[in-house]
Design an enzyme around this catalytic site. Structure first.
Site, short mmCIF file in Angstrom:
data_model
loop_
_atom_site.label_atom_id
_atom_site.label_comp_id
_atom_site.label_asym_id
_atom_site.label_seq_id
_atom_site.Cartn_x
_atom_site.Cartn_y
_atom_site.Cartn_z
N GLU A 1 -5.57 -4.97 10.74
CA GLU A 1 -4.53 -3.96 10.91
C GLU A 1 -4.81 -3.17 12.19
O GLU A 1 -5.60 -2.22 12.18
CB GLU A 1 -4.53 -2.99 9.74
CG GLU A 1 -4.27 -3.63 8.40
CD GLU A 1 -3.74 -2.62 7.40
OE1 GLU A 1 -2.59 -2.75 7.01
OE2 GLU A 1 -4.47 -1.68 7.07
N LYS B 1 -0.01 4.29 -0.28
CA LYS B 1 -0.68 5.48 0.28
C LYS B 1 -0.49 6.67 -0.69
O LYS B 1 -0.54 6.48 -1.89
CB LYS B 1 -0.15 5.78 1.67
CG LYS B 1 -0.11 4.54 2.57
CD LYS B 1 0.12 4.86 4.01
CE LYS B 1 0.35 3.59 4.79
NZ LYS B 1 0.02 3.71 6.17
N GLU C 1 -6.83 4.71 7.78
CA GLU C 1 -6.69 6.14 7.50
C GLU C 1 -7.98 6.71 6.89
O GLU C 1 -8.33 7.86 7.12
CB GLU C 1 -5.47 6.37 6.60
CG GLU C 1 -4.19 6.14 7.39
CD GLU C 1 -3.04 5.51 6.61
OE1 GLU C 1 -3.03 5.57 5.37
OE2 GLU C 1 -2.14 4.94 7.28
N HIS D 1 -9.68 1.08 5.05
CA HIS D 1 -8.34 1.30 5.63
C HIS D 1 -8.46 2.27 6.80
O HIS D 1 -9.26 3.20 6.77
CB HIS D 1 -7.38 1.85 4.57
CG HIS D 1 -5.95 1.84 5.06
ND1 HIS D 1 -5.46 2.83 5.86
CD2 HIS D 1 -4.96 0.93 4.88
CE1 HIS D 1 -4.19 2.52 6.16
NE2 HIS D 1 -3.86 1.40 5.58
N SER E 1 3.27 -2.25 10.43
CA SER E 1 4.73 -2.24 10.61
C SER E 1 5.39 -3.57 10.25
O SER E 1 6.34 -4.00 10.91
CB SER E 1 5.07 -1.80 12.04
OG SER E 1 4.63 -0.47 12.26
N GLY F 1 2.19 2.25 10.72
CA GLY F 1 3.11 3.36 10.53
C GLY F 1 3.81 3.79 11.81
O GLY F 1 4.44 4.85 11.84
N ASN G 1 0.86 -1.19 0.00
CA ASN G 1 0.00 0.00 0.00
C ASN G 1 0.89 1.24 0.00
O ASN G 1 1.48 1.58 1.02
CB ASN G 1 -0.89 -0.02 1.25
CG ASN G 1 -1.71 1.26 1.39
OD1 ASN G 1 -1.86 2.02 0.42
ND2 ASN G 1 -2.24 1.50 2.58
C1 PEP Z 1 -0.87 0.13 5.92
O1 PEP Z 1 -0.77 1.20 5.35
O2 PEP Z 1 -1.84 -0.58 5.69
C2 PEP Z 1 0.20 -0.28 6.84
C3 PEP Z 1 0.07 -1.43 7.46
O3 PEP Z 1 1.25 0.58 7.02
P1 PEP Z 1 2.66 0.26 7.74
O4 PEP Z 1 3.18 -1.02 7.13
O5 PEP Z 1 3.53 1.43 7.40
O6 PEP Z 1 2.40 0.11 9.19
#
Ligand code: PEP
Length: 251
Positions: A170, A10, A99, A97, A215, A176, A8
């Site tokens: 998630e 973003k 965000e 997601h 992460s 992040g 992803n």
């Molecule tokens: C994501 O954007 O879905 C995500 C898991 O980000 P990160 O790997 O940076 O934590």
């Protein structure tokens, strides 16, 4: 089950950067991609076509969109339909997601509307769910996942093909932040997601993929991907560099 490794990106990458990253990713990973794995690249809308061109002909590498609006067309300024993203070469899309839920204010029921619309429009949908840190601390993991999955799938037909729907767990506190959920936390949440999917779809839910996101990095990917009920990973930050992401898909 074929494991899915999703990148992803973003709100990162111009068309030229996207093209370069997929070329590097294919050079670093395509020949050695283990049997039983596939890769999904999810760039911003503006780089979908360039990424599609970069991935053209690469078996087991797919393209997805980060978002779409649940309508075929119409007066929805700034939005993009499933047909438009399919026209740009994408076959997958994310819904829910964190965000979009927590920064852009999407409700559980709007996420559900998008999930059923996207599936009906021929996309493979990855419904993202996960608890905030205060919800985990208040022992609300099960409550949050139950609500997000039941509303997220409320209008999805019970007889859909299992490969068309995945759920990404998630935990918001791990996205992040560099904080990764531990094996016990991942096992618990994924078992719960599997049970919730079985409640909705019956035994066919065992063929639906459940991804972990939060992460994931080259040095923790192999441990995570080996856990029960982990059928892939959704990677943000560590997917931006082809070198890092190729080490994850080969882990
Ligand atoms: C994501 O954007 O879905 C995500 C898991 O980000 P990160 O790997 O940076 O934590």
């Amino acid at each position: 089950m074929i494991k899915l490794f999703a990148a992803n990106w973003k709100m990162h990458k111009t068309q030229a950067e996207a093209r370069q990253t997929v070329e590097d990713l294919l050079r670093l990973s395509a020949v050695d991609l283990p049997v039983g794995r596939e890769v999904l690249v999810i760039p911003p809308f503006t780089a979908l076509s360039a990424t599609a061109a970069g991935l053209a002909g690469a078996e087991r590498y797919h393209l997805g969109a980060q978002n779409f609006y649940p309508a075929d067309h119409g007066a929805f300024t700034g939005e993009v339909s499933p047909a438009m993203i399919r026209d740009a070469g994408a076959s997958f899309a994310l819904t829910g997601h964190s965000e979009r839920r927590h920064v852009l204010g999407e409700s559980d029921s709007f996420v559900g509307q998008k999930t059923s619309f996207g599936l009906a429009a021929g996309l493979k949908v990855i419904l993202c769910v996960g608890e905030k840190i205060e919800e985990r601390e208040a022992s609300k993991l099960a409550e949050v996942l139950t609500r997000q999955i039941s509303l997220g799938l409320a209008d999805v037909p019970k007889n859909i093909a299992p490969e068309t729907l995945s759920v990404a767990y998630e935990p918001v506190w791990a996205i992040g932040t560099g904080l990764v959920a531990g094996p016990a936390e991942i096992l618990e949440a994924h078992a719960l997601v599997r049970a919730l999917l079985e409640d909705v779809f019956g035994s066919v839910a065992r063929e639906m993929r459940i991804l972990y996101g939060g992460s994931v990095k080259p040095d923790n990917a192999s441990e995570i991907i080996a856990l029960d009920n982990v059928d892939g990973v959704l990677v943000g930050g560590a997917s931006l560099k082809a070198d890092d992401f190729s080490r994850i898909v080969l882990a």
